[in-house]
Design a protein around this motif. Sequence first.
Motif, PDB file in Angstrom:
ATOM      1  N   ARG A 128      -7.643  -4.425  -8.333  1.00  0.00           N
ATOM      2  CA  ARG A 128      -8.786  -2.571  -7.904  1.00  0.00           C
ATOM      3  C   ARG A 128      -8.511  -1.720  -8.334  1.00  0.00           C
ATOM      4  O   ARG A 128      -9.754  -1.266  -8.490  1.00  0.00           O
ATOM      5  CB  ARG A 128      -8.022  -2.721  -6.088  1.00  0.00           C
ATOM      6  CG  ARG A 128      -9.587  -1.816  -5.599  1.00  0.00           C
ATOM      7  CD  ARG A 128      -8.642  -1.172  -4.255  1.00  0.00           C
ATOM      8  NE  ARG A 128      -7.168  -0.349  -4.501  1.00  0.00           N
ATOM      9  CZ  ARG A 128      -6.254  -0.070  -3.179  1.00  0.00           C
ATOM     10  NH1 ARG A 128      -6.385  -0.837  -2.389  1.00  0.00           N
ATOM     11  NH2 ARG A 128      -5.701   0.446  -3.962  1.00  0.00           N
ATOM     12  N   ASP A 129      -7.448  -1.180  -8.720  1.00  0.00           N
ATOM     13  CA  ASP A 129      -7.222   0.446  -8.956  1.00  0.00           C
ATOM     14  C   ASP A 129      -7.809   0.408 -10.554  1.00  0.00           C
ATOM     15  O   ASP A 129      -7.661   1.226 -11.404  1.00  0.00           O
ATOM     16  CB  ASP A 129      -5.999   0.295  -8.850  1.00  0.00           C
ATOM     17  CG  ASP A 129      -5.911   1.063  -7.858  1.00  0.00           C
ATOM     18  OD1 ASP A 129      -7.052   1.177  -6.876  1.00  0.00           O
ATOM     19  OD2 ASP A 129      -4.377   0.994  -7.445  1.00  0.00           O
ATOM     20  N   HIS A 130      -7.148  -1.121 -11.805  1.00  0.00           N
ATOM     21  CA  HIS A 130      -7.050  -1.044 -12.850  1.00  0.00           C
ATOM     22  C   HIS A 130      -8.295  -2.392 -13.034  1.00  0.00           C
ATOM     23  O   HIS A 130      -7.626  -2.863 -13.877  1.00  0.00           O
ATOM     24  CB  HIS A 130      -6.487  -0.444 -13.986  1.00  0.00           C
ATOM     25  CG  HIS A 130      -5.234  -0.042 -13.090  1.00  0.00           C
ATOM     26  ND1 HIS A 130      -5.652   0.864 -13.862  1.00  0.00           N
ATOM     27  CD2 HIS A 130      -4.026  -0.087 -12.336  1.00  0.00           C
ATOM     28  CE1 HIS A 130      -4.823   2.122 -12.580  1.00  0.00           C
ATOM     29  NE2 HIS A 130      -3.773   1.248 -12.266  1.00  0.00           N
ATOM     30  N   ASP A 186       0.756  -1.223  -0.354  1.00  0.00           N
ATOM     31  CA  ASP A 186      -0.302   0.138  -0.151  1.00  0.00           C
ATOM     32  C   ASP A 186       0.817   1.322  -0.386  1.00  0.00           C
ATOM     33  O   ASP A 186       0.799   1.779  -0.911  1.00  0.00           O
ATOM     34  CB  ASP A 186      -1.152   0.590   1.363  1.00  0.00           C
ATOM     35  CG  ASP A 186      -2.159  -1.209   1.175  1.00  0.00           C
ATOM     36  OD1 ASP A 186      -2.285  -1.502   0.115  1.00  0.00           O
ATOM     37  OD2 ASP A 186      -2.318  -1.574   2.042  1.00  0.00           O
ATOM     38  N   HIS A 209       0.075   0.401 -12.424  1.00  0.00           N
ATOM     39  CA  HIS A 209       0.173   1.931 -13.400  1.00  0.00           C
ATOM     40  C   HIS A 209       1.681   1.619 -14.650  1.00  0.00           C
ATOM     41  O   HIS A 209       0.266   2.502 -15.398  1.00  0.00           O
ATOM     42  CB  HIS A 209       0.901   2.968 -12.605  1.00  0.00           C
ATOM     43  CG  HIS A 209       2.558   2.239 -11.668  1.00  0.00           C
ATOM     44  ND1 HIS A 209       2.767   1.270 -11.003  1.00  0.00           N
ATOM     45  CD2 HIS A 209       3.673   3.186 -11.690  1.00  0.00           C
ATOM     46  CE1 HIS A 209       4.182   1.640 -11.098  1.00  0.00           C
ATOM     47  NE2 HIS A 209       4.760   2.929 -11.589  1.00  0.00           N
ATOM     48  N   ILE A 232      -3.710  -5.128  -5.850  1.00  0.00           N
ATOM     49  CA  ILE A 232      -4.085  -3.645  -5.855  1.00  0.00           C
ATOM     50  C   ILE A 232      -4.753  -3.297  -7.150  1.00  0.00           C
ATOM     51  O   ILE A 232      -5.536  -1.672  -8.014  1.00  0.00           O
ATOM     52  CB  ILE A 232      -3.266  -2.684  -5.349  1.00  0.00           C
ATOM     53  CG1 ILE A 232      -3.109  -2.931  -3.358  1.00  0.00           C
ATOM     54  CG2 ILE A 232      -2.607  -1.693  -5.468  1.00  0.00           C
ATOM     55  CD1 ILE A 232      -1.865  -2.421  -2.761  1.00  0.00           C
ATOM     56  N   THR A 264       2.241   1.668  -3.414  1.00  0.00           N
ATOM     57  CA  THR A 264       1.218   2.327  -4.832  1.00  0.00           C
ATOM     58  C   THR A 264       1.458   3.875  -4.516  1.00  0.00           C
ATOM     59  O   THR A 264       1.592   4.514  -5.140  1.00  0.00           O
ATOM     60  CB  THR A 264       0.423   1.327  -4.277  1.00  0.00           C
ATOM     61  OG1 THR A 264       0.491  -0.325  -4.303  1.00  0.00           O
ATOM     62  CG2 THR A 264       0.033   1.602  -5.704  1.00  0.00           C
ATOM     63  N   ASP A 265       0.983   4.221  -3.077  1.00  0.00           N
ATOM     64  CA  ASP A 265       0.509   5.427  -2.751  1.00  0.00           C
ATOM     65  C   ASP A 265       2.017   6.782  -3.714  1.00  0.00           C
ATOM     66  O   ASP A 265       2.307   7.208  -4.188  1.00  0.00           O
ATOM     67  CB  ASP A 265       0.124   5.870  -1.308  1.00  0.00           C
ATOM     68  CG  ASP A 265      -0.827   5.199  -1.157  1.00  0.00           C
ATOM     69  OD1 ASP A 265      -1.165   4.901  -1.661  1.00  0.00           O
ATOM     70  OD2 ASP A 265      -0.515   5.223   0.072  1.00  0.00           O
ATOM     71  N   ARG A 299       2.154   5.790  -7.977  1.00  0.00           N
ATOM     72  CA  ARG A 299       1.039   5.764  -8.446  1.00  0.00           C
ATOM     73  C   ARG A 299       1.184   6.693  -9.639  1.00  0.00           C
ATOM     74  O   ARG A 299       0.874   6.862 -10.857  1.00  0.00           O
ATOM     75  CB  ARG A 299       0.044   6.304  -7.840  1.00  0.00           C
ATOM     76  CG  ARG A 299      -1.315   6.001  -8.936  1.00  0.00           C
ATOM     77  CD  ARG A 299      -2.704   6.951  -7.367  1.00  0.00           C
ATOM     78  NE  ARG A 299      -2.858   5.114  -7.197  1.00  0.00           N
ATOM     79  CZ  ARG A 299      -2.920   5.060  -5.901  1.00  0.00           C
ATOM     80  NH1 ARG A 299      -2.479   5.936  -4.593  1.00  0.00           N
ATOM     81  NH2 ARG A 299      -3.522   3.469  -4.823  1.00  0.00           N
TER      82      ARG A 299
END
Length: 213
Positions: free
Chosen positions: A92-94, A21, A65, A89, A24-25, A28
């Motif tokens: 979830r994000d893509h 996490d 990303h 992740i 990723t932050d 991103r």
Amino acid sequence: MAGPSPSYLTATADAYDAVADLYTDLIRDSLDALPLDRAIVGAFAELVRASGLRRVVEAGCGPGHMTAHLRDLGLDAFGVDLSPAFIEIARRDHPDLRFELGSMGALDVPDGALGGVLSWYSVIHTPPAELPPYLTEFRRVLAPGGHLLLGFFESEGGPVTEFDHKVAPAYRWPIDELAGLVGKEGFTEVGRMLREPLEDERFRRGHLLMRAV
């Protein structure tokens, strides 16, 4: 095909799971401030599009990303990573993209099925003696004339050097030596880009664009 030992793979995946996490932050939106990096990825995408085979894999995709960036550049991109947390992740994000849990040394792809492979700082944790099987696998999945783009930390004139990466042990490569190693696995060099470190970076960044022969 010989490859990295299970203990090595597990240790790397566990290390990234623990910081997924936070990592990723941090990354991103990292490409926004990296025009040279965007340029070499853009050149890779243009060459893949020109080949007519737009299917590409990001081998070691992390939180996805860069896979999404490849999609935005007109490629049919999917990602593979060892870290279950990263795959969760990325999905979830893509949600419009495909992400698979697995090793980039054993891709679930038929021979010659892809127009491109992106390995964006994903081979940096591989002990030097264990790198050739990954390159062999990248060559296997690429069609003749397909392209490989490697992003890595460059050793700035020194030998291959281990360094204290914040997540897991990692290696810096002299760009000529890495280009020669990739060449032995069935690739020819198209171009390269060296970028000096930014204010918040420690090392020079290397990028190799190679074509499968």
